[in-house]
Scaffold this active site. Structure first.
Site, PDB file in Angstrom:
ATOM      1  N   GLU A  79       5.213  -3.278 -23.098  1.00 34.77           N
ATOM      2  CA  GLU A  79       4.892  -4.107 -24.267  1.00 34.77           C
ATOM      3  C   GLU A  79       3.460  -3.856 -24.751  1.00 34.77           C
ATOM      4  O   GLU A  79       2.672  -3.192 -24.057  1.00 34.77           O
ATOM      5  CB  GLU A  79       5.095  -5.594 -23.949  1.00 34.77           C
ATOM      6  CG  GLU A  79       4.184  -6.101 -22.857  1.00 34.77           C
ATOM      7  CD  GLU A  79       3.706  -7.527 -23.065  1.00 34.77           C
ATOM      8  OE1 GLU A  79       3.301  -7.861 -24.193  1.00 34.77           O
ATOM      9  OE2 GLU A  79       3.723  -8.285 -22.088  1.00 34.77           O
ATOM     10  N   LYS A 101       2.861 -17.465 -15.010  1.00 33.59           N
ATOM     11  CA  LYS A 101       1.588 -18.077 -14.610  1.00 33.59           C
ATOM     12  C   LYS A 101       1.717 -19.553 -14.332  1.00 33.59           C
ATOM     13  O   LYS A 101       2.524 -20.238 -14.936  1.00 33.59           O
ATOM     14  CB  LYS A 101       0.611 -17.939 -15.761  1.00 33.59           C
ATOM     15  CG  LYS A 101       0.070 -16.590 -15.900  1.00 33.59           C
ATOM     16  CD  LYS A 101      -1.281 -16.688 -16.605  1.00 33.59           C
ATOM     17  CE  LYS A 101      -1.795 -15.298 -16.762  1.00 33.59           C
ATOM     18  NZ  LYS A 101      -0.857 -14.527 -17.586  1.00 33.59           N
TER      19      LYS A 101
END
Ligand code: PSU
Ligand code: MN
Length: 335
Positions: free
Chosen positions: A54, A189
């Site tokens: 990406e 995260k």
């Protein structure tokens, strides 16, 4: 918006078959609108291993020049392990799969001047001839359209904390529910709500597997306190999983969660306290929506004196190594 611009936008949505499963189409539609680099095009036509990468991580996830160095090193790791890297981005309105050295440099230099492009942004970036750095969701779409089965990133988006009220849930999760490609990441995260992210992925029908561990990893740390739905211990077994998913035409994505290497996981608790502080600052400053993740990443990096950036770089490289091996196993399986 002027009506001609609007009709172009609608046409682009149709050409990309966004929201539909229509097959076929003219050269100037769908896949025909995507520019493949010569290297990626040849690798795909020969059935060689290809790994998609990406570009939001380059433009919005890391500062210059570490972003460019990391992007180059990640591509090199993929190559050293026998696969062809295919970085995805939209340049001057053209979706590209596989970037030249100059194109990669241009994107890294543009940084946050490029548009963070998720699924919802694609048609507008293309219609206006803009430069878009693709998030996990947009990268999945283009990579899958051209026939790539393995995609490596750092971390995916998820359900944000308090997402049950704000409804801030990354389109990465819904994309995993509708686009058949395996995403290799270090989990999500702890700035996000990990248990709700796992619940949401279950609802979307996404197979979530932790690599060589029972626990779902939390990006900067190997553990999150939450068990992954399944565990896989070898790249061959990951390839078998992807192959089964494709052959059965389930249509859903796969999330393979690879824990950060042990030597970098140690700084996890330091990073965690910086995350708590950055989250509070984001709330106080009213930073929300798609600006939240880039804000938190930059602020946590400042607060940890660069430790979070080193960890981020280390885990992306490790994911590239694992992803390349999986792509090679898959290509061998399909020979
Ligand atoms: N997490 C990271 N680094 C990143 C991102 C997420 O550690 O660069 C990027 C990825 O491109 C991901 C996107 O797809 O943020 C998710 O953004 P949002 O939460 O706005 O959906
Ligand atoms: Mn969001």
């Amino acid at each position: 918006m002027a009506s001609s611009a609007l009709s172009r936008l609608v046409n682009i949505q149709r050409h990309f078959q966004i929201g539909s499963r229509r097959k076929g189409g003219k050269e100037s539609e769908g896949i025909g609108m995507i520019k493949l680099s010569p290297e990626v095009s040849e690798a795909l036509s020969r059935g060689r291993a290809v790994v998609a990468l990406e570009s939001t991580i380059i433009s919005h996830g890391m500062p210059y020049p570490q972003n460019l160095e990391t992007a180059k090193e990640v591509e090199a790791i993929v190559r050293e392990n026998g696969a062809v890297p295919a970085t995805v981005a939209i340049l001057d309105g053209v979706p590209c799969v596989g970037l030249s050295a100059e194109e990669l440099e241009r994107l890294a230099n543009l940084g946050t001047k490029s548009r963070k492009t998720a699924r919802r942004d694609i048609a507008h970036v293309v219609a206006t001839g803009g430069n878009g750095a693709t998030t996990v969701s947009a990268t999945m779409i283009f990579a899958s359209l051209v026939g790539i089965s393995v995609f490596v990133t750092g971390g995916i988006g998820g359900v944000h904390r308090h997402g049950e009220n704000t409804m801030d849930i990354s389109s990465d999760l819904t994309e995993l529910g509708r686009t058949p490609i395996a995403v290799i990441s270090a989990g999500v995260k702890s700035i996000l709500d990990i248990p709700r992210t796992l619940e949401y992925l279950e609802t979307q029908g996404v197979c979530v597997a932790a690599y060589k561990t029972d626990e779902f990893p939390a990006f900067f740390t190997e553990t999150s306190g939450y068990k992954a739905p399944c565990r896989i211990d070898t790249s061959e077994d990951c390839a078998r999983l992807i192959d089964a998913n494709m052959k059965l035409k389930l249509g859903t994505g796969i999330l393979i969660a690879v824990p950060i290497p042990k030597e970098y996981s140690a700084s996890g608790s330091l990073i965690e306290s910086a995350i708590q502080r950055a989250l509070k600052e984001a709330r106080d400053k009213g930073v929300t929506g798609n600006a939240e993740t880039p804000f938190l990443l930059a602020r946590v990096n400042e607060l940890t004196g660069g430790a979070s950036l080193s960890s981020n770089i280390a885990l992306v490289k490790n994911n590239a190594l694992v992803g390349a091996k999986i792509a090679v196993s898959l290509a061998q399986m399909r020979e």
